[in-house]
Design a protein around this motif. Structure first.
Motif, PDB file in Angstrom:
ATOM      1  N   ALA A  21       1.829 -47.091 -53.659  1.00  0.00           N
ATOM      2  CA  ALA A  21       2.234 -47.719 -54.922  1.00  0.00           C
ATOM      3  C   ALA A  21       2.760 -49.142 -54.712  1.00  0.00           C
ATOM      4  O   ALA A  21       2.655 -49.980 -55.611  1.00  0.00           O
ATOM      5  N   ALA A  22       3.309 -49.421 -53.545  1.00  0.00           N
ATOM      6  CA  ALA A  22       3.897 -50.732 -53.269  1.00  0.00           C
ATOM      7  C   ALA A  22       2.896 -51.719 -52.663  1.00  0.00           C
ATOM      8  O   ALA A  22       3.253 -52.858 -52.379  1.00  0.00           O
ATOM      9  N   THR A  23       1.654 -51.308 -52.456  1.00  0.00           N
ATOM     10  CA  THR A  23       0.649 -52.168 -51.833  1.00  0.00           C
ATOM     11  C   THR A  23      -0.152 -52.880 -52.913  1.00  0.00           C
ATOM     12  O   THR A  23      -0.606 -52.255 -53.872  1.00  0.00           O
ATOM     13  N   HIS A  24      -0.282 -54.189 -52.757  1.00  0.00           N
ATOM     14  CA  HIS A  24      -1.019 -54.982 -53.741  1.00  0.00           C
ATOM     15  C   HIS A  24      -1.673 -56.184 -53.068  1.00  0.00           C
ATOM     16  O   HIS A  24      -1.365 -56.518 -51.926  1.00  0.00           O
ATOM     17  N   ALA A  25      -2.578 -56.801 -53.815  1.00  0.00           N
ATOM     18  CA  ALA A  25      -3.332 -57.950 -53.307  1.00  0.00           C
ATOM     19  C   ALA A  25      -3.045 -59.175 -54.169  1.00  0.00           C
ATOM     20  O   ALA A  25      -2.820 -59.058 -55.376  1.00  0.00           O
ATOM     21  N   ARG A  26      -3.049 -60.331 -53.526  1.00  0.00           N
ATOM     22  CA  ARG A  26      -2.909 -61.606 -54.222  1.00  0.00           C
ATOM     23  C   ARG A  26      -3.923 -62.586 -53.662  1.00  0.00           C
ATOM     24  O   ARG A  26      -4.315 -62.496 -52.490  1.00  0.00           O
ATOM     25  N   ASP A  46       5.155 -54.261 -50.719  1.00  0.00           N
ATOM     26  CA  ASP A  46       6.358 -54.867 -51.293  1.00  0.00           C
ATOM     27  C   ASP A  46       6.226 -56.385 -51.122  1.00  0.00           C
ATOM     28  O   ASP A  46       5.254 -56.952 -51.577  1.00  0.00           O
ATOM     29  N   LYS A  47       7.152 -57.011 -50.418  1.00  0.00           N
ATOM     30  CA  LYS A  47       7.084 -58.471 -50.212  1.00  0.00           C
ATOM     31  C   LYS A  47       6.529 -58.834 -48.837  1.00  0.00           C
ATOM     32  O   LYS A  47       6.376 -60.006 -48.524  1.00  0.00           O
ATOM     33  N   ALA A  48       6.232 -57.833 -48.018  1.00  0.00           N
ATOM     34  CA  ALA A  48       5.767 -58.087 -46.655  1.00  0.00           C
ATOM     35  C   ALA A  48       4.252 -58.292 -46.634  1.00  0.00           C
ATOM     36  O   ALA A  48       3.495 -57.486 -47.176  1.00  0.00           O
ATOM     37  N   CYS A  49       3.819 -59.353 -46.000  1.00  0.00           N
ATOM     38  CA  CYS A  49       2.387 -59.627 -45.833  1.00  0.00           C
ATOM     39  C   CYS A  49       1.852 -58.721 -44.727  1.00  0.00           C
ATOM     40  O   CYS A  49       2.296 -58.780 -43.587  1.00  0.00           O
ATOM     41  N   LEU A  50       0.887 -57.864 -45.094  1.00  0.00           N
ATOM     42  CA  LEU A  50       0.273 -56.978 -44.103  1.00  0.00           C
ATOM     43  C   LEU A  50      -0.882 -57.666 -43.392  1.00  0.00           C
ATOM     44  O   LEU A  50      -1.065 -57.500 -42.192  1.00  0.00           O
TER      45      LEU A  50
END
Length: 74
Positions: A21-26, A46-50
């Motif tokens: 749920a906390a994983t997203h793309a920009r 969250d705010k961490a770049c994977l």
């Protein structure tokens, strides 16, 4: 590539659900060693770049995700 599905441990269920749920793309920009700027996709938890993906690899990965969602597990 291994065709067997990955099986996660039951004790990690809620950790996996929360992480999903906390994983997203920009949209992003990746700079080449020569200083040129190219479009990219940045994956965050969250705010961490994977990771930062090139357009080609983002497209490849999105197609792989769709293929795996359409694949029967048995």
């Amino acid at each position: 590539m291994n065709s067997n599905p990955f099986i996660s441990y039951p004790h990690r269920y809620w950790q996996n659900i929360d992480g999903s749920a906390a994983t997203h793309a920009r949209a992003g920009i990746i700079e080449t060693p020569q200083g040129a700027k190219e479009p990219s996709v940045v994956i965050f938890r969250d705010k961490a770049c994977l990771t930062i993906l090139t357009v080609e690899d983002a497209t490849r990965l999105s197609n792989e995700i769709i293929d795996q969602l359409e694949r029967p597990l048995v």
